[in-house]
Enzyme design. Structure first.
Site, PDB file in Angstrom:
ATOM      1  CB  SER A  44      -1.013  -0.008   1.436  1.00  0.00           C
ATOM      2  OG  SER A  44      -1.827   0.877   1.030  1.00  0.00           O
ATOM      3  CD  GLU A  48      -4.900  -4.445  -4.088  1.00  0.00           C
ATOM      4  OE1 GLU A  48      -5.255  -3.910  -2.794  1.00  0.00           O
ATOM      5  OE2 GLU A  48      -4.095  -4.956  -4.187  1.00  0.00           O
ATOM      6  CG  HIS A  78      -5.629  -2.805   0.540  1.00  0.00           C
ATOM      7  ND1 HIS A  78      -4.642  -2.691  -0.867  1.00  0.00           N
ATOM      8  CD2 HIS A  78      -5.151  -1.765   1.174  1.00  0.00           C
ATOM      9  CE1 HIS A  78      -3.939  -1.786  -0.371  1.00  0.00           C
ATOM     10  NE2 HIS A  78      -4.161  -1.351   0.810  1.00  0.00           N
TER      11      HIS A  78
END
Length: 611
Positions: A229, A346, A470
């Site tokens: 990230s 995601e 994610h």
């Protein structure tokens, strides 16, 4: 004869009594000499393992960035006398106060799932420190240098326990803290406060590792910078920054690239002026304003919650001499190995975000209109406003829905699935793949993956169309199911048998790559090198396989979409984003423009998705 009897007796005892086997004593408090002084660590084990992992917490790599050092570049750590205690976590960087308090006040069942220290008292400006995990202090092993995520607003390196990686592979793991939020990236847009302090921290930590990791059994010539990230945004930044790219050999990008549309603050002074008003430091001269920022209570700064664009990186002339997208087209990557990838879905992290229905035109005040707005709000953190207008998103939705449904006939489930696909592709998949393709085109050695497994320990049920989201890959590449706890007193995770095998294979891929630049090895499915022509990649899930990207049509669509947006931007004046505003009432409230996003990011990402 007597000696023979004694020898046979010992052999029989060893064979019949495994506990009699002589093993090397493990020092419970190993000591290592760094260039700053001697440190004393501790020893950890994974569940059901007797292999020791020597762990050293909170080693300072820079001086405390306080007083005159606040908002400035880090300075090297001072040396110490005697032996420094590195057996416990000392500090985590000051987070945005409302975020931490919100997270630490969540119900206990969810509280224990948050991968961050759960004691508010350790958060401090004096936080530029790192943790080292090593299976062998006298070896010369490849080094994984981990940069945590959190949107440049949250997170700490202490949350990433390297014990399993060191148990199942021959890696030295380093995880760092760096300044986030206002303290890490706020910029006046000039030499007085150019910003990017968090990046300068990362570079300083890399220099420390380069100079000291050999004392921990690491090879300074085989450092792999990795992150997820915002950590991946950081890694992709370090790859092209002239002050850092020679400090490491390899890079791993997990879910993100600095080349995402909105991640560069291209109007820092305008946004700076708005932030200092909220903090209470707006003065007649810039010098007085900065002096106020350096002397005001840290609580007055941290209670002004995330302002997002105001705390993005800037083109400062040093970390970024020019825009990173331009640097990528000029950088020779022939000396770099890069492994990159994303999770399958995601965008699921944004599903269920509160929708500001007042923004929907009257003729779209229906499920389709809410679907369009949900996409816009999901992309707000990644795309500039001119790219995600209602008109643009409607065109994109039509492209994705194709002949499957119309605005009037699309089912609620199809709309949800489509919104996840669009957000996933534009926020994560396209930027990460585009960066990988650019690196390959500029001479780099590249591998790509898609993680496609939903953890069995997910706290909340997920729709059938969500394979992974994610952060899911991080659980497995750090082997958290082999740990009795994630961090502090945090609750552990339980892997199924298939997940244990998946995690072991994933850790080995990462270790092989750090060692040689190639993730492949004995007993592993062959992971083909990514090439723009064949576009092969690894599908990481139980029974790992490889596939060929069928994303080309979408990739070309996004490429053209963004090229058209950029062309229009070239014809207009620079962005004039409104100043951040503070609602009337409590000074602890957040800017109204970002309340929904902030609450969602803080609670949903760090509670639901990491559980």
């Amino acid at each position: 004869m007597e000696q023979l009897k004694r020898f046979l007796f010992i052999v029989i005892c060893i064979a019949l009594c495994p506990s009699f086997i002589i093993t090397e004593d493990v020092d419970p408090n190993p000591e290592v000499d760094t260039k700053n002084g001697r440190v004393r660590g501790t020893v950890h084990y994974t569940i059901n393992s007797t292999k020791p992992v020597y762990t050293f917490y909170s080693i300072p790599y820079a001086q405390a960035p306080t007083g005159a050092g606040r908002f400035g570049k880090p300075t090297p750590a001072q040396s110490w006398t005697g032996i420094r205690n590195a057996t416990e976590i000392a500090h985590a960087c000051v987070e945005n106060g409302p975020v931490v308090r919100m997270m630490l006040n969540t119900p206990l069942a969810l509280h224990n799932r948050i991968p961050m220290p759960q004691r508010f008292d350790i958060y401090s400006e004096d936080c530029l420190e790192l943790d080292v995990y090593t299976p062998n202090t006298t070896g010369k092993l490849p080094v994984l240098f981990w940069i945590h995520g959190g949107g440049f607003y949250l997170g700490t390196g202490h949350a990433y326990n390297g014990t399993a990686l060191c148990t199942f592979t021959d890696l030295v793991v380093v995880s760092i803290n760096y300044r986030t939020g206002h303290l890490g990236f706020l910029s006046s847009g000039d030499e007085h406060m150019p910003g990017n302090m968090g990046f300068f921290d990362q570079v300083m930590a890399l220099k420390w590792v380069k100079n000291n990791i050999q004392a921990f059994g690491g090879d300074p010539d085989r450092i792999t910078v990795a992150g997820e990230s915002a950590g991946s945004w950081s890694v992709s930044s370090l790859l092209v920054s002239p002050i850092s790219k020679d400090l490491f050999k390899r890079a791993i990008l997990q879910s993100g690239s600095i080349n995402t549309d909105k991640l560069i603050n291209e109007n820092p002074r305008k946004k700076f002026d708005g932030i200092v008003k909220l903090i209470g430091c707006a003065n007649e001269t810039l010098e007085d304003t900065i002096q106020c920022l350096r002397t005001i209570s840290i609580d007055e700064i941290s209670k002004v919650g995330p302002q997002f664009e105001s705390d993005w990186p800037t083109i400062d002339g040093e970390i970024f001499p020019e825009h990173p997208r331009d640097l990528y087209l000029k950088t020779d990557f022939s000396d770099k190995d890069v492994l990159a990838g994303v999770t399958e879905d995601e965008g699921f992290m944004f599903l269920g975000m509160p929708v500001e229905t007042g923004r929907i035109p009257e003729n779209m005040n229906n499920s389709y209109g809410r679907f369009i707005l949900e996409i816009i709000q999901g992309l707000t953190s990644y795309m500039r406003e001119d790219a995600i207008t209602i008109e643009n998103i409607e065109k994109i939705a039509t492209e994705y829905l194709e002949n499957n449904a119309s605005a009037d006939t699309a089912s609620e489930e199809l709309l949800k699935e489509t919104s996840v696909d669009i957000i996933s592709d534009l926020a994560m998949f396209f930027p990460t793949l585009n960066t990988t393709r650019t690196i390959k085109g500029m001479g780099g050695n590249t591998y790509f993956y898609v993680f496609s497994h939903s953890p069995s320990f997910a706290a909340l049920p997920r729709p059938a169309y969500v394979d992974s989201t994610h952060f899911d890959d991080v659980f497995f590449m750090f082997g958290v199911g082999f740990l009795d706890k994630w961090i502090d007193e945090g609750k552990g995770y339980v892997f199924s048998d298939a997940e244990q095998e998946l995690s072991k294979q994933m850790m080995q891929y990462w270790a092989n790559f750090a060692a040689t630049g190639n993730p492949n090895g004995d007993g592993l499915h062959n992971w083909p090198e990514y090439d723009v022509d064949n576009q092969k990649y690894a599908v990481i899930k139980p029974n790992i396989s490889s596939s060929q990207i069928d994303f080309q049509k979408k990739f070309n669509y996004w490429k053209e979409f963004m090229a058209n947006i950029e062309a229009k931007r070239m014809k207009v004046e620079p962005e004039t984003t409104p100043e951040p505003t503070q609602p009337t009432g409590s000074s602890n409230q957040l800017s109204w423009r970002y309340t929904n996003i902030f609450i969602y990011m803080a609670v949903h990402i760090f509670v639901v998705l990491m559980s």
